[in-house]
Scaffold this active site. Structure first.
Site, PDB file in Angstrom:
ATOM      1  N   LYS A 176       4.782   0.263  10.410  1.00 30.12           N
ATOM      2  CA  LYS A 176       4.151   1.805  10.202  1.00 30.12           C
ATOM      3  C   LYS A 176       4.208   2.732  10.709  1.00 30.12           C
ATOM      4  CE  LYS A 176       3.815  -0.202   4.977  1.00 30.12           C
ATOM      5  NZ  LYS A 176       2.836   0.386   3.887  1.00 30.12           N
ATOM      6  N   ARG A 235       5.467 -12.711   9.158  1.00 35.67           N
ATOM      7  CA  ARG A 235       6.473 -11.229   8.846  1.00 35.67           C
ATOM      8  C   ARG A 235       7.896 -11.264   9.821  1.00 35.67           C
ATOM      9  NH1 ARG A 235       2.427  -7.709  10.276  1.00 35.67           N
ATOM     10  NH2 ARG A 235       3.107  -5.991   9.676  1.00 35.67           N
ATOM     11  N   GLU A 258       1.695  -1.264  -0.220  1.00 34.30           N
ATOM     12  CA  GLU A 258      -0.382   0.130   0.126  1.00 34.30           C
ATOM     13  C   GLU A 258       0.919   0.666   0.215  1.00 34.30           C
ATOM     14  OE1 GLU A 258      -2.263   1.297   3.423  1.00 34.30           O
ATOM     15  OE2 GLU A 258      -3.200   2.625   2.881  1.00 34.30           O
TER      16      GLU A 258
END
Length: 567
Positions: free
Chosen positions: A280, A270, A43
RNA sequence: UGCCCGAUGGUGUAAUUGGCAACACGUCUGACUCUGGAUCAGAAGAGUUCAGGUUCGAGACCUGAUCGGGCAACCA
């Protein structure tokens, strides 16, 4: 592409990770015409970090390994958070890492028309409805993981009414939040994502690509699987938190598509790195509050930050290779990342002499005013790198740490009465020293022995210590930035009651001025990397000015002395 | 107290149809060295969360438990 470590790893019969195992099985079963087509779907709402690098290496890596393709697709369904600045940085970072996506970059927003049509198809099939309720109400009716939800009063709206309302949502007739389009699945499902998930919301916002043409935007779940489908993706790799979304991913495809081709979602764990935050949101906060100097601050785990810090693409790829992929939660020691750069830089970066904390050393018996050029090897690990000339003279700088007035016996460096080798030059002996008013060593006086000259000298005594040095009159000044981990806690985000800010390392950046470097470094260009002999790897920062180069320390050399000293 | 994942040396990852746990980082020795780096040689460190079961044989299969993670955004 410098991929020596990757090569040496793959030369051995390496066992397959669970994703490779799945792919090979699919290949054997001729699934999806035996194609392998992956995608990296960021994104564009922030900069890529080392965790994304893992995903990039995985996705592009699988495509490479199985002669497939890998797309770059921007998952841009939320115009409120996404910007072209991020799109640009993401493309730069992926390419810098050494990967090239198939054809053009794709965008979920490329599929807005198709997605809209599919939404209408769902309505026509009686599988979607417009809900007029507030967000709060919908959320209440959703129930909890342990309690089933209850159906919306709008669930039984007629197809005609749904079609009309949805079209009017699209036309911008309603304000943000007034209505949503929902799938009609199962409000009692044990999987929260199947409880009539929202498909479309009204958002009067400018989209970075479609501008103001859309007033409604699809949700992630309604966009991702279909985008995969449209691009011919075969293996859609994502992180573990999407595991519970998979039934929904499959449900949409089953309702909307009648081919046998199906993309398959596979989840992996992850990356977590010790002493680092990876979310983020938190990284954005560090940037916005100026705790760091931007997304590419060399202390950031962003790809841009690592690049500026001096990490090489090859080292990051080797790192990704080493950490592997699996489904269990993991925390990788940052030391492994550091090992990976050292390994790469050791073989590639030229050695130079730099004194970070200079103290003057005078060789009393060296001819006044004489300067001689000495030949130094650029990189003993790479003989093709050749040699260079370095000036030597009566007045030098050495590292303050390399002299001790009263040293322990394991100290191999300079001290009164002791001998030491000056790298590439002579053996010198400390005769005396001078202190300043603060009792700090001001000048060290030595004598040298001409016979001990490197290479040509007739005397080559066994000397334990070798020091780096810079000739004073030719030295250039530089700023050097020493970085340390940004957080002092091993798991800064692991404390429920405390913000990560509480664990910031106050010494994560030390700026040194007046460092003395050998003259050839005046010509160093931004991004160039060197090993400062005995100190570490450094790269030229973009803040460098003509007469004031700035060097970032990528990583220090391993140092047994600090270890022994600490004991 | 619902559903879904996961559990192997300090850290990661492996053990292809079940055959007595491997590799990397780290740690510790020692050698070598004009970088206390690199390199080379070697060592220690897990009996695979636990309890049952299947089997001649289980880290792998089954059952249950324990622990950890995820899921209740009109975020992705």
């Amino acid at each position: 592409m410098n991929n020596k470590p990757e090569e040496s790893l793959s030369e051995e019969k390496r066992s397959l990770n669970f994703i490779e195992a799945i792919i090979e099985e699919d290949l054997q079963n001729n699934k999806n015409e035996s194609r392998v087509h992956t995608r990296f779907p960021p994104e564009p709402n922030g900069y890529l970090h080392i965790g994304h690098a893992k995903s990039i290496c995985l996705n592009f890596g699988m495509a490479e390994k199985y002669n497939g393709k890998c797309n770059l697709r921007f998952d841009d369904t939320n115009p409120e958070k996404e910007e072209t600045e991020y799109v640009d940085s993401i493309m730069e970072d992926v390419q810098w890492l050494g990967f090239q996506w198939d054809k053009e970059p794709y965008y979920a927003s490329d599929y807005f028309d198709q997605l809209y049509e599919w939404a209408k198809l769902l309505i026509r099939k009686g599988l979607a409805y417009v809900d007029d309720q507030s967000q709060e109400l919908i959320s209440q009716q959703k129930g909890t993981p342990t309690r089933p939800g209850i159906p919306s009063p709008f669930r039984l709206r007629s197809i005609e009414e749904n079609m009309d309302l949805f079209e009017r949502m699209k036309n911008g007739e309603f304000p943000n939040g007034a209505r949503v389009l929902r799938a009609k699945i199962d409000m009692t499902s044990p999987n929260m994502h199947m409880r009539d998930p929202v498909l479309y919301r009204i958002l009067h916002a400018e989209h970075h690509r479609t501008g103001n043409t859309w007033k409604i935007y699809p949700m992630y779940d309604f966009a991702h699987g279909q985008s995969d489908y449209l691009e011919g993706i075969t293996h859609s790799l994502c992180t573990l938190e999407f595991e519970v979304h998979r039934p929904l991913y499959d449900w949409f495809l089953d309702q909307l598509i009648d081919t046998t081709y199906r993309p398959r979602q596979i989840e992996f764990a992850r990356l977590n790195l010790s002493y680092t935050v990876m979310s983020k949101r938190k990284l954005l906060e560090l940037v916005k509050t100026n705790i760091v100097n931007g997304w590419d601050d060399p202390r950031m785990p962003t790809i841009a930050g690592l690049r500026r810090r001096g990490y090489t693409p090859a080292s990051i790829r080797a790192f990704a290779d080493r950490i592997g992929v699996a489904k269990r939660d993991n925390v990788i020691d940052v030391g492994l990342l550091e090992f990976s750069v050292r390994e790469d830089l050791n073989k590639t970066s030229p050695r130079v002499m730099a004194v970070l904390d200079p103290v003057k050393l005078i060789i009393s018996n060296y001819p006044e005013g004489q300067i001689e050029d000495l030949e130094l090897v650029n990189n003993p690990e790479d003989l093709d790198s050749g040699i260079r000339m370095v000036p030597f003279g009566k007045e030098l700088y050495i590292e303050r740490d390399d002299f001790m007035v009263d040293p322990p016996n394991k100290y191999f460096r300079l001290a009164p009465g002791r001998e030491v080798r000056l790298k590439g030059a002579y053996v010198i002996k400390c005769e005396s020293f001078e202190l300043d008013s603060n009792n700090l060593v001001k000048t060290i006086y030595c004598t040298y022995d001409v016979e001990t000259k490197s290479g040509t000298g007739s005397k080559q005594p066994k000397i334990k210590g070798t020091l780096h040095w810079v000739e004073a009159s030719n030295a250039i000044d530089a700023e050097v930035r020493l970085y340390d981990r940004l957080f002092m806690d091993e798991d800064p985000s692991g404390h429920k009651d405390q913000d990560v800010i509480a664990f910031l390392n106050p010494e994560s950046l030390k700026v040194l001025n007046g460092c003395k470097l050998e003259p050839m470094l005046a010509k160093a260009e931004i991004g160039q990397q060197f090993q400062f002999q005995r100190l570490g790897y450094f790269s030229v920062d973009k803040d460098s000015l003509k007469n004031n180069p700035v060097f970032n320390r990528t990583v220090s050399l391993k140092d047994n002395w600090t270890k022994t000293k600490g004991q």
